[in-house]
Structure formats: structure tokens, C-alpha cells
Write a protein that holds these residues in place. Structure first.
Motif, PDB file in Angstrom:
ATOM      1  N   PHE A 239      48.103  32.931  42.155  1.00 62.16           N
ATOM      2  CA  PHE A 239      47.197  32.178  41.293  1.00 62.16           C
ATOM      3  C   PHE A 239      47.915  30.980  40.647  1.00 62.16           C
ATOM      4  O   PHE A 239      47.347  29.887  40.526  1.00 62.16           O
ATOM      5  CB  PHE A 239      46.606  33.077  40.211  1.00 62.16           C
ATOM      6  CG  PHE A 239      45.384  33.839  40.647  1.00 62.16           C
ATOM      7  CD1 PHE A 239      44.292  33.172  41.178  1.00 62.16           C
ATOM      8  CD2 PHE A 239      45.322  35.213  40.529  1.00 62.16           C
ATOM      9  CE1 PHE A 239      43.160  33.860  41.585  1.00 62.16           C
ATOM     10  CE2 PHE A 239      44.191  35.921  40.938  1.00 62.16           C
ATOM     11  CZ  PHE A 239      43.104  35.237  41.463  1.00 62.16           C
ATOM     12  N   HIS A 249      44.564  33.781  33.622  1.00 60.21           N
ATOM     13  CA  HIS A 249      44.259  34.811  34.627  1.00 60.21           C
ATOM     14  C   HIS A 249      43.220  35.821  34.146  1.00 60.21           C
ATOM     15  O   HIS A 249      42.455  36.376  34.942  1.00 60.21           O
ATOM     16  CB  HIS A 249      45.550  35.544  35.036  1.00 60.21           C
ATOM     17  CG  HIS A 249      46.462  34.699  35.862  1.00 60.21           C
ATOM     18  ND1 HIS A 249      47.605  35.191  36.458  1.00 60.21           N
ATOM     19  CD2 HIS A 249      46.414  33.389  36.197  1.00 60.21           C
ATOM     20  CE1 HIS A 249      48.215  34.216  37.105  1.00 60.21           C
ATOM     21  NE2 HIS A 249      47.516  33.114  36.962  1.00 60.21           N
ATOM     22  N   VAL A 252      39.603  35.372  35.395  1.00 64.33           N
ATOM     23  CA  VAL A 252      39.282  35.872  36.739  1.00 64.33           C
ATOM     24  C   VAL A 252      39.058  37.371  36.704  1.00 64.33           C
ATOM     25  O   VAL A 252      38.082  37.895  37.270  1.00 64.33           O
ATOM     26  CB  VAL A 252      40.408  35.514  37.734  1.00 64.33           C
ATOM     27  CG1 VAL A 252      40.172  36.207  39.091  1.00 64.33           C
ATOM     28  CG2 VAL A 252      40.499  34.013  37.933  1.00 64.33           C
ATOM     29  N   THR A 256      35.508  39.263  37.643  1.00 65.93           N
ATOM     30  CA  THR A 256      35.490  40.128  38.817  1.00 65.93           C
ATOM     31  C   THR A 256      35.237  41.581  38.441  1.00 65.93           C
ATOM     32  O   THR A 256      34.519  42.299  39.148  1.00 65.93           O
ATOM     33  CB  THR A 256      36.809  40.018  39.603  1.00 65.93           C
ATOM     34  OG1 THR A 256      37.920  40.267  38.734  1.00 65.93           O
ATOM     35  CG2 THR A 256      36.970  38.654  40.224  1.00 65.93           C
ATOM     36  N   TRP A 303      39.763  29.486  45.130  1.00 60.88           N
ATOM     37  CA  TRP A 303      38.500  30.204  45.271  1.00 60.88           C
ATOM     38  C   TRP A 303      38.556  31.265  46.361  1.00 60.88           C
ATOM     39  O   TRP A 303      37.866  32.282  46.274  1.00 60.88           O
ATOM     40  CB  TRP A 303      37.354  29.226  45.517  1.00 60.88           C
ATOM     41  CG  TRP A 303      36.996  28.474  44.276  1.00 60.88           C
ATOM     42  CD1 TRP A 303      37.227  27.157  44.005  1.00 60.88           C
ATOM     43  CD2 TRP A 303      36.389  29.032  43.101  1.00 60.88           C
ATOM     44  NE1 TRP A 303      36.804  26.848  42.734  1.00 60.88           N
ATOM     45  CE2 TRP A 303      36.269  27.970  42.153  1.00 60.88           C
ATOM     46  CE3 TRP A 303      35.937  30.294  42.738  1.00 60.88           C
ATOM     47  CZ2 TRP A 303      35.729  28.158  40.887  1.00 60.88           C
ATOM     48  CZ3 TRP A 303      35.388  30.477  41.477  1.00 60.88           C
ATOM     49  CH2 TRP A 303      35.282  29.431  40.565  1.00 60.88           C
ATOM     50  N   VAL A 306      40.033  34.197  44.636  1.00 60.38           N
ATOM     51  CA  VAL A 306      39.032  34.841  43.779  1.00 60.38           C
ATOM     52  C   VAL A 306      38.092  35.716  44.615  1.00 60.38           C
ATOM     53  O   VAL A 306      37.773  36.847  44.223  1.00 60.38           O
ATOM     54  CB  VAL A 306      38.221  33.785  42.991  1.00 60.38           C
ATOM     55  CG1 VAL A 306      37.043  34.437  42.264  1.00 60.38           C
ATOM     56  CG2 VAL A 306      39.122  33.068  41.995  1.00 60.38           C
ATOM     57  N   GLN A 310      37.611  39.691  44.194  1.00 57.16           N
ATOM     58  CA  GLN A 310      36.293  40.254  43.932  1.00 57.16           C
ATOM     59  C   GLN A 310      35.938  41.342  44.941  1.00 57.16           C
ATOM     60  O   GLN A 310      35.450  42.423  44.569  1.00 57.16           O
ATOM     61  CB  GLN A 310      35.232  39.160  43.971  1.00 57.16           C
ATOM     62  CG  GLN A 310      33.840  39.649  43.605  1.00 57.16           C
ATOM     63  CD  GLN A 310      33.739  40.100  42.167  1.00 57.16           C
ATOM     64  OE1 GLN A 310      33.615  39.281  41.258  1.00 57.16           O
ATOM     65  NE2 GLN A 310      33.796  41.404  41.917  1.00 57.16           N
TER      66      GLN A 310
END
Length: 454
Positions: A239, A249, A252, A256, A303, A306, A310
Motif C-alpha cells: 500500500f 491504511h 481501507v 473492506t 485499487w 483494494v 476486499q
């Protein structure tokens, strides 16, 4: 009383022990998203040693988990819980006071040595009646998931604001609060309940360990935590390389985890109510494999990282919910507590190997290699999962037997003849009957009425 409403003592026990368990687990998980980045400032730190610091907690936890559970039968639940929390506090203070990575490793090892989970569950069993015990243990399970989500958000915020040492001091304070709650809030148990549904049975570990269906599930939780820990050795650095600073962080992780909590609910309902556990399980493993592949190919693309995170947490949260349920369904009557003890030990061994292996691979190669290795582990797990059979959709019960019921030589046959009963195990010296039932066909009330007619 024979109703399903919790008494004030049962509520105090459930909330108190749930809070103690959560405070301790919060201390374990808050370190996870920050140690890789902020820990590199420690004297002598390397990616391999950071991985060892993450994983050694699981190793000592795995070593002491079962022995401490058995020891609590002898010295008492509360003394062992308080003693374990004191060891945890000592480890936290050592980690907070040191400037060396080796001091953090020692502190984390001591934190793991305070293995109190089995004693907490045993004390909960002592303080709750049979008809309310499942609800109490479900509360503990839910608190575990919520604590994990909170820790993933709080860890980066606290560490950025006050530093890594302050995080360990806070962990020590939280564990100290757990000691106070144990002594002042949690009721004292008048006696120990010999309950095979929540406690270990001496001499049965090998027998339960070699059950093929349980073995596959234990390998599953082992793989899941290898993947969790190894991924978090590599993720924070990725990241940062993607231009997302460490102090951000938590955003995120918050998003998620919220999406994952909401997203897993329909799948849990589908798995349990529609009885499609195997299908959901295999889909989870496949989703974890996809997540690892996405992370492997993400490089420095924010992304894409991410999306990988997720997908991973959707599958992780769902797996954390259904795996204990599968252990309960597959465990032999009278051995659920032993099966859960082995399951927890497998989980912490996964933590140990995942952290250590992930750190070593990251140190020798790079983050992409960590995710590639995760993809290989997930592929092997998927192949193993495809050989699973649909589990029996049964619940575990323990019913206390009266003297008349114990003297009925045909009681076991009567119970087995009842519709919805799959297995019965009577232990006269414990005055207990352990029964596996299909709750859609029969219920505790019906079985208690049958036993009362003995």
C-alpha cells in the motif's frame, strides 16, 4: 428453572467473559496491520524478523492452548484466566519498553503464552445452563469477529498518532482491564461442570485428531491463517509503494471489513438454512485463491490491491463463521470440546507458520512472491476441499440425567429411536447424555420429556 431466558448471573458471565476475551484478542490483532511498517524502525529489524514477531504469538498459543485448558480443571478457571492475562500484560510491557525487534519477539511470545481461551469457555460452561449455553458461546464467537474488525481500524490510527510503543502500552492496559473484569464482574462458579461440549477430554486427542472429516477442517483453518498472516506481512508495504501512506491504511480496512460483514450474511443463511455448507465452503476457498492471485498481480496499483483485500476479507469472514459450525456438526457426540481445542491449536499453528514463512519469503524475495506462495497454498486447499462430503446438519446437546434415567438400561436405545437423533453417548460418571440431533426434526424439550419418563 427450565426456561430459555438468561438469568442475571448468566448475563454477567456472558458479557463479562465476552469482554475479557475481546480485550485480549484486540491486543493480538491491533499489531497485525502495523508491525510490518512501523516495526522496521526497531533496532535489528528485518522483514524476516517482523514475520517471526507476528507468528511467534501463534506458536506459543498453540503450545499452551490444550495444556492450560486441562490445567484449569485442576487449579480453577479464574486463577488460570488471571494468570494468563498477567503473562499477556508482562509480554505487552516488554514489547512496549524495548527498542529492539528481539524484545518485541520476546514480548509477543509471552503474549501468546497466556493462552486462556479454553479456560474462558470452560468457565462460561460452568456459569450457564444447558439451554442457554449455545447462545452464550455464540456471543463469544460474534465478539471475535467484531473485535477483529475494530482492531484492524484502531491499530493503524493509534500507532500513527502515538507510536508502536504506545500501542503495546495500550494493549497492556486493555489486558489489565480484563483482569479487573474477571475478578470483579465475572461471577464465581460454585462448581466445575464436566462438559465434553466445551472442555477437553483427556486421552481422546489422538482419536479425535485422526477423524478424516475433522482433519480436513483443521487443515482448512490452518491454511486460512497461514494466508491471513503471510498476506499481512506483505500488504502494508505494498500500500505504501502504491502511494497510500501508513496512517491512512485504516480507511481501507474499515471499508473492506464493513462490506465483508454485510456481504457474508446472506451466504451464512444460505449455508445453514438451505443446508449448502459444502458448496459455500468450496466457493470461499476459491474466492481466497482469486484474492491471492489478484494481490499477486496487483503490483503498485492501489485499487487492484483494494479489490484483492476486499475479496480476501469477504471469504475470510465467511469462513470464520462456518468453520466452527462445521467442527460442531462433524465432531462425535461427547467430543465437541476436544475437537474445538484441536481446531484452535491448528488455527494458531497457521498463525505461527504464516507470519514466519511470509516474513522469510518477503525478506529473501518480494511481496509478489508472498502472494504467489499464498496462491499455491490456496490451490492445494481448494483441491483438498473438493473431496469434502456434505456435513450432517445436526446440533450437539448435553442433557443432565436423573438417577432414574441412569438406572434405565434401555435409555440409550430409546433416545436413538427418537426421530432426528443421529447419535447418543451416555457417560454415567458424569450423569450426562451427549446427543446429536437434527433441530428441524426434534428438540431438547422433546428429549428431556422422553428422559423424564424413564
Amino acid at each position: 428453572m427450565n426456561d430459555n431466558k438468561m438469568t442475571p448471573v448468566e448475563l454477567r458471565a456472558t458479557w463479562g467473559l465476552g469482554t475479557v476475551f475481546s480485550l485480549r484478542m484486540l491486543g493480538m490483532f491491533m499489531v497485525l496491520p502495523v508491525l510490518t511498517t512501523y516495526g522496521m524502525a526497531l533496532q535489528g529489524a528485518s522483514e524476516a524478523l517482523i514475520g517471526l514477531a507476528i507468528g511467534i504469538y501463534g506458536l506459543t498459543q498453540a503450545i499452551f492452548q490444550i495444556p492450560f485448558g486441562l490445567l484449569s480443571d485442576r487449579i480453577g478457571r479464574k486463577p488460570l484466566i488471571v494468570g494468563g492475562l498477567l503473562v499477556f500484560v508482562l509480554g505487552s510491557v516488554i514489547a512496549a519498553s524495548t527498542t529492539s525487534i528481539w524484545g518485541v519477539i520476546l514480548g509477543r511470545a509471552l503474549q501468546g503464552s497466556g493462552a486462556i481461551a479454553a479456560a474462558v469457555m470452560a468457565l462460561l460452561s460452568d456459569l450457564t445452563r444447558e439451554q442457554n449455553r449455545t447462545k452464550a458461546m455464540a456471543f463469544i464467537g460474534i465478539s471475535f469477529g467484531v473485535t477483529f474488525a475494530i482492531a484492524m481500524v484502531l491499530g493503524p490510527i493509534i500507532t500513527h498518532s502515538f507510536g508502536l510503543h504506545a500501542l503495546f502500552w495500550m494493549i497492556a492496559i486493555l489486558a489489565s482491564c480484563g483482569i479487573v473484569i474477571t475478578l470483579l464482574v465475572v461471577p464465581n462458579a460454585p462448581h466445575h461442570v464436566l462438559n465434553r461440549e466445551s472442555g477437553m477430554v483427556k486421552g481422546s486427542i489422538r482419536e479425535v485428531l485422526m477423524q478424516p472429516r475433522l482433519l480436513k477442517l483443521n487443515i482448512g483453518i490452518f491454511c486460512l491463517h497461514i494466508l491471513l498472516m503471510s498476506s499481512f506481512v506483505a500488504l502494508p508495504g505494498q500500500f505504501e509503494l502504491a502511494g497510500f501512506p501508513a496512517e491512512q491504511h485504516w480507511k481501507v480496512y474499515l471499508i473492506t471489513m464493513l462490506v465483508a460483514f454485510v456481504g457474508v450474511v446472506p451466504f451464512i443463511i444460505y449455508a445453514e438454512v438451505k443446508r449448502r455448507m459444502k458448496r459455500v465452503f468450496i466457493c470461499c476457498v476459491a474466492l481466497i485463491l482469486i484474492a491471492e492471485i489478484v494481490l499477486w498481480g496487483a503490483g503498485n496499483h492501489f485499487w487492484t490491491l483494494v479489490i484483492g483485500v476486499q475479496l480476501f476479507f469477504l471469504a475470510f469472514n465467511l469462513m470464520e463463521a462456518i468453520l466452527p459450525s462445521l467442527i460442531s456438526k462433524e465432531s462425535p457426540a461427547g467430543y465437541k470440546g476436544t475437537a474445538m481445542g484441536i481446531y484452535s491449536t491448528s488455527q494458531f499453528l497457521g498463525v505461527a507458520i504464516g507470519g514466519s514463512m511470509g516474513g522469510w519469503v518477503f525478506d529473501r524475495f518480494d511481496a509478489q512472491t508472498v502472494f504467489l506462495l499464498g496462491s499455491i497454498v490456496a490451490t492445494l486447499w481448494l483441491l483438498l476441499s473438493s473431496t469434502m462430503q456434505e456435513p450432517p446438519y445436526v446440533s450437539s446437546l448435553r442433557i443432565v440425567l436423573s438417577e432414574n434415567a441412569l438406572n434405565d438400561p434401555r435409555l440409550e436405545q430409546k433416545l436413538k429411536a427418537q426421530r432426528g437423533v443421529s447419535s447418543v453417548f451416555i457417560v454415567p460418571e458424569e450423569r450426562s447424555a451427549y446427543i446429536k440431533i437434527d433441530s428441524k426434526v426434534t428438540s431438547r424439550v422433546e428429549l428431556e420429556a422422553l428422559i423424564a419418563s424413564a
